[in-house]
Motif scaffolding. Structure first.
Motif, PDB file in Angstrom:
ATOM      1  N   TYR A 120      -5.941  -8.764  -1.040  1.00 61.20           N
ATOM      2  CA  TYR A 120      -6.263  -9.965  -0.260  1.00 61.20           C
ATOM      3  C   TYR A 120      -7.545  -9.664   0.499  1.00 61.20           C
ATOM      4  CZ  TYR A 120      -5.956 -13.274   3.698  1.00 61.20           C
ATOM      5  OH  TYR A 120      -6.232 -14.219   4.660  1.00 61.20           O
ATOM      6  N   ASP A 121      -8.563 -10.531   0.381  1.00 56.33           N
ATOM      7  CA  ASP A 121      -9.870 -10.279   0.998  1.00 56.33           C
ATOM      8  C   ASP A 121     -10.375 -11.562   1.646  1.00 56.33           C
ATOM      9  OD1 ASP A 121     -12.403  -9.520   1.733  1.00 56.33           O
ATOM     10  OD2 ASP A 121     -13.111  -9.022  -0.277  1.00 56.33           O
ATOM     11  N   ASP A 122     -10.547 -11.526   2.979  1.00 53.53           N
ATOM     12  CA  ASP A 122     -11.064 -12.706   3.677  1.00 53.53           C
ATOM     13  C   ASP A 122     -12.530 -12.538   4.077  1.00 53.53           C
ATOM     14  OD1 ASP A 122     -11.099 -11.032   5.874  1.00 53.53           O
ATOM     15  OD2 ASP A 122      -9.526 -12.068   6.979  1.00 53.53           O
ATOM     16  N   GLY A 123     -13.186 -11.523   3.499  1.00 51.96           N
ATOM     17  CA  GLY A 123     -14.590 -11.282   3.808  1.00 51.96           C
ATOM     18  C   GLY A 123     -14.795 -10.314   4.951  1.00 51.96           C
ATOM     19  N   ASP A 124     -13.765 -10.115   5.761  1.00 52.94           N
ATOM     20  CA  ASP A 124     -13.836  -9.183   6.885  1.00 52.94           C
ATOM     21  C   ASP A 124     -12.755  -8.126   6.782  1.00 52.94           C
ATOM     22  OD1 ASP A 124     -14.869  -8.407   9.560  1.00 52.94           O
ATOM     23  OD2 ASP A 124     -12.847  -8.966  10.210  1.00 52.94           O
ATOM     24  N   THR A 125     -11.573  -8.543   6.349  1.00 51.29           N
ATOM     25  CA  THR A 125     -10.423  -7.644   6.244  1.00 51.29           C
ATOM     26  C   THR A 125      -9.871  -7.670   4.827  1.00 51.29           C
ATOM     27  OG1 THR A 125      -9.817  -7.994   8.561  1.00 51.29           O
ATOM     28  CG2 THR A 125      -8.089  -7.175   7.105  1.00 51.29           C
ATOM     29  N   GLU A 126      -9.536  -6.491   4.317  1.00 52.94           N
ATOM     30  CA  GLU A 126      -8.832  -6.367   3.043  1.00 52.94           C
ATOM     31  C   GLU A 126      -7.422  -5.861   3.294  1.00 52.94           C
ATOM     32  OE1 GLU A 126     -12.213  -5.445  -0.371  1.00 52.94           O
ATOM     33  OE2 GLU A 126     -10.968  -3.812   0.403  1.00 52.94           O
ATOM     34  N   LEU A 127      -6.461  -6.499   2.629  1.00 53.77           N
ATOM     35  CA  LEU A 127      -5.077  -6.031   2.613  1.00 53.77           C
ATOM     36  C   LEU A 127      -4.758  -5.664   1.173  1.00 53.77           C
ATOM     37  CD1 LEU A 127      -3.500  -8.803   4.864  1.00 53.77           C
ATOM     38  CD2 LEU A 127      -4.139  -6.483   5.560  1.00 53.77           C
ATOM     39  N   VAL A 128      -4.288  -4.445   0.985  1.00 53.39           N
ATOM     40  CA  VAL A 128      -4.156  -3.903  -0.367  1.00 53.39           C
ATOM     41  C   VAL A 128      -2.722  -3.461  -0.614  1.00 53.39           C
ATOM     42  CG1 VAL A 128      -5.002  -2.163  -1.987  1.00 53.39           C
ATOM     43  CG2 VAL A 128      -6.542  -3.071  -0.223  1.00 53.39           C
ATOM     44  N   TYR A 129      -2.114  -3.997  -1.695  1.00 51.28           N
ATOM     45  CA  TYR A 129      -0.807  -3.525  -2.145  1.00 51.28           C
ATOM     46  C   TYR A 129      -1.024  -2.579  -3.320  1.00 51.28           C
ATOM     47  CZ  TYR A 129       3.544  -3.190  -4.696  1.00 51.28           C
ATOM     48  OH  TYR A 129       4.626  -2.691  -5.370  1.00 51.28           O
ATOM     49  N   ALA A 130      -0.444  -1.366  -3.223  1.00 50.38           N
ATOM     50  CA  ALA A 130      -0.522  -0.412  -4.330  1.00 50.38           C
ATOM     51  C   ALA A 130       0.716   0.474  -4.308  1.00 50.38           C
ATOM     52  CB  ALA A 130      -1.785   0.444  -4.222  1.00 50.38           C
ATOM     53  N   MET A 131       1.528   0.411  -5.332  1.00 49.77           N
ATOM     54  CA  MET A 131       2.697   1.284  -5.518  1.00 49.77           C
ATOM     55  C   MET A 131       3.686   1.222  -4.355  1.00 49.77           C
ATOM     56  SD  MET A 131       1.970   4.709  -7.677  1.00 49.77           S
ATOM     57  CE  MET A 131       1.644   5.699  -6.255  1.00 49.77           C
ATOM     58  N   ARG A 136      -4.519  -1.685   5.197  1.00 50.35           N
ATOM     59  CA  ARG A 136      -5.387  -2.664   5.848  1.00 50.35           C
ATOM     60  C   ARG A 136      -6.732  -2.002   6.082  1.00 50.35           C
ATOM     61  NH1 ARG A 136      -4.172  -6.520  11.099  1.00 50.35           N
ATOM     62  NH2 ARG A 136      -6.327  -7.145  11.511  1.00 50.35           N
ATOM     63  N   ASP A 137      -7.782  -2.614   5.566  1.00 52.92           N
ATOM     64  CA  ASP A 137      -9.132  -2.054   5.676  1.00 52.92           C
ATOM     65  C   ASP A 137     -10.044  -3.101   6.297  1.00 52.92           C
ATOM     66  OD1 ASP A 137     -11.201  -0.314   5.470  1.00 52.92           O
ATOM     67  OD2 ASP A 137     -11.379  -0.376   3.293  1.00 52.92           O
ATOM     68  N   ASP A 138     -10.602  -2.808   7.484  1.00 56.10           N
ATOM     69  CA  ASP A 138     -11.493  -3.745   8.157  1.00 56.10           C
ATOM     70  C   ASP A 138     -12.586  -2.956   8.883  1.00 56.10           C
ATOM     71  OD1 ASP A 138     -10.490  -2.897  10.703  1.00 56.10           O
ATOM     72  OD2 ASP A 138      -8.840  -4.307  10.526  1.00 56.10           O
ATOM     73  N   PRO A 139     -13.569  -3.644   9.484  1.00 57.13           N
ATOM     74  CA  PRO A 139     -14.686  -2.933  10.122  1.00 57.13           C
ATOM     75  C   PRO A 139     -14.265  -1.979  11.234  1.00 57.13           C
ATOM     76  CG  PRO A 139     -15.260  -5.239   9.792  1.00 57.13           C
ATOM     77  CD  PRO A 139     -13.816  -5.101   9.453  1.00 57.13           C
ATOM     78  N   ARG A 140     -13.082  -2.177  11.796  1.00 53.95           N
ATOM     79  CA  ARG A 140     -12.620  -1.297  12.869  1.00 53.95           C
ATOM     80  C   ARG A 140     -11.956  -0.035  12.337  1.00 53.95           C
ATOM     81  NH1 ARG A 140     -12.067  -6.425  13.984  1.00 53.95           N
ATOM     82  NH2 ARG A 140     -10.072  -6.569  12.918  1.00 53.95           N
ATOM     83  N   GLY A 141     -11.806   0.052  11.024  1.00 48.67           N
ATOM     84  CA  GLY A 141     -11.186   1.218  10.405  1.00 48.67           C
ATOM     85  C   GLY A 141      -9.932   0.848   9.638  1.00 48.67           C
ATOM     86  N   GLY A 142      -9.556   1.687   8.693  1.00 48.24           N
ATOM     87  CA  GLY A 142      -8.393   1.395   7.872  1.00 48.24           C
ATOM     88  C   GLY A 142      -7.108   1.933   8.477  1.00 48.24           C
ATOM     89  N   THR A 143      -6.003   1.269   8.156  1.00 49.85           N
ATOM     90  CA  THR A 143      -4.684   1.705   8.606  1.00 49.85           C
ATOM     91  C   THR A 143      -3.687   1.552   7.465  1.00 49.85           C
ATOM     92  OG1 THR A 143      -4.176  -0.513   9.454  1.00 49.85           O
ATOM     93  CG2 THR A 143      -5.072   1.089  11.028  1.00 49.85           C
ATOM     94  N   VAL A 144      -2.619   2.336   7.542  1.00 48.06           N
ATOM     95  CA  VAL A 144      -1.513   2.223   6.585  1.00 48.06           C
ATOM     96  C   VAL A 144      -0.461   1.322   7.214  1.00 48.06           C
ATOM     97  CG1 VAL A 144       0.230   3.469   5.268  1.00 48.06           C
ATOM     98  CG2 VAL A 144      -2.004   4.534   5.694  1.00 48.06           C
ATOM     99  N   LEU A 215      -5.410   9.608   1.658  1.00 46.00           N
ATOM    100  CA  LEU A 215      -5.335  10.919   2.304  1.00 46.00           C
ATOM    101  C   LEU A 215      -4.578  10.831   3.621  1.00 46.00           C
ATOM    102  CD1 LEU A 215      -6.107  13.904   2.367  1.00 46.00           C
ATOM    103  CD2 LEU A 215      -8.286  13.244   3.414  1.00 46.00           C
ATOM    104  N   SER A 216      -4.854   9.773   4.393  1.00 44.14           N
ATOM    105  CA  SER A 216      -4.157   9.582   5.659  1.00 44.14           C
ATOM    106  C   SER A 216      -2.652   9.414   5.438  1.00 44.14           C
ATOM    107  CB  SER A 216      -4.725   8.352   6.381  1.00 44.14           C
ATOM    108  OG  SER A 216      -3.979   8.041   7.535  1.00 44.14           O
ATOM    109  N   MET A 217      -2.281   8.644   4.421  1.00 47.94           N
ATOM    110  CA  MET A 217      -0.863   8.379   4.170  1.00 47.94           C
ATOM    111  C   MET A 217      -0.155   9.614   3.626  1.00 47.94           C
ATOM    112  SD  MET A 217       0.839   5.491   1.667  1.00 47.94           S
ATOM    113  CE  MET A 217       0.133   6.226   0.175  1.00 47.94           C
ATOM    114  N   LEU A 218      -0.699  10.212   2.564  1.00 48.43           N
ATOM    115  CA  LEU A 218      -0.028  11.348   1.942  1.00 48.43           C
ATOM    116  C   LEU A 218      -0.074  12.584   2.834  1.00 48.43           C
ATOM    117  CD1 LEU A 218      -1.323  10.901  -1.727  1.00 48.43           C
ATOM    118  CD2 LEU A 218       0.941  10.319  -0.825  1.00 48.43           C
ATOM    119  N   GLY A 219      -1.165  12.718   3.599  1.00 52.93           N
ATOM    120  CA  GLY A 219      -1.296  13.887   4.461  1.00 52.93           C
ATOM    121  C   GLY A 219      -0.299  13.930   5.592  1.00 52.93           C
TER     122      GLY A 219
END
Length: 258
Positions: A120-131, A136-144, A215-219
């Protein structure tokens, strides 16, 4: 000496005073309106993103129904507003034991999985489903938002792979007010079911443009030692040798409909 003020002088003074007060009121209203509008737009965008996060969580639950609970298919409706939904470029996940690969090459060859994340991409924030994970990836940094859920245990290790693929074998991207995500079971496999402890050096490698989030998630998992091993590549070694190792794969065909 200055003579007494005439009625005309007082009228001019009143007009000037009125103009100054009116100009001040207009300026204050303009400033408040602009700041208020910006705040309203920011609040609206934040609410849309929160709604999208909840929609992606519903999507993940529906995928879990297929992968974990045996449902043949599921459909999820997602409101996009001005955003888009797509099946992104492949994320490659491999599970291998380099010590066993010489004696059993199929373990390396057949354990490479090519997954198309749903983005899902609104031009500022991406929300990604994988496995099963949501990033959540946005200009302020990504989070799980929601982690992947393998089971790492000395007695029994389960590595579930949910491989989302395009139902149409084409690039899919939808930009509409609402999109329907249709997901159907393509196949179910148990590539590895070992209870002999043969695999004593198990690695999970992920190649993705969102390698920092992987890396953040698996680590975070205390059972893994993870590091960057190349461009967009994360490698994780299982610290303990499992007595039983299972690798499962559910392939899910995804179709996006406006």
């Amino acid at each position: 000496m200055t003579g007494p003020r005439t009625r005309d002088d007082r009228a001019v003074s009143d007009v000037i005073g009125f103009v100054l007060v009116f100009a001040m009121i207009v300026s204050v209203v303009g400033i408040v309106s602009l700041s208020g509008l910006a705040s309203l737009e920011s609040a609206r965008d934040a609410q849309q993103t929160d709604n999208a996060v909840r929609a992606m969580e519903v999507l993940s639950d529906n995928m879990g129904d297929i992968a974990e609970r045996g449902a043949p298919s599921r459909a999820t409706e997602i409101s996009l507003e001005d955003a888009s939904l797509s099946l992104a470029n492949e994320t490659i996940v491999t599970v291998r034991d380099p010590n066993e690969s010489a004696g059993d090459p199929s373990f390396l060859v057949n354990r490479t999985h090519k997954i198309r994340p749903i983005v899902y991409d609104d031009g500022d924030t991406e929300l990604v489903y994988a496995m099963g994970a949501i990033f959540r990836d946005d200009p302020r940094g990504g989070t799980v938002v929601q982690p992947w859920s393998p089971v790492f245990d000395e007695e029994r290790t389960l590595i579930p792979i949910v491989t989302t693929i395009s139902a149409t074998d084409t690039v899919q991207q939808i930009q509409s007010s609402t999109v329907l995500v249709r997901a159907n079971t393509n196949s179910r496999l148990v590539p590895v079911a070992d209870d002999t402890g043969k695999y004593d050096d198990v690695w999970i490698n992920v190649t993705s443009p969102r390698d920092d989030l992987w890396l953040s998630m698996l680590g975070r998992d205390p059972a893994l030692t993870c590091f960057r091993s190349g461009s967009e590549r994360v490698s994780c070694q299982l610290d303990e040798t499992p007595e039983q190792l299972y690798v499962t794969e559910v392939r899910i065909a995804v179709d996006l409909k406006a």
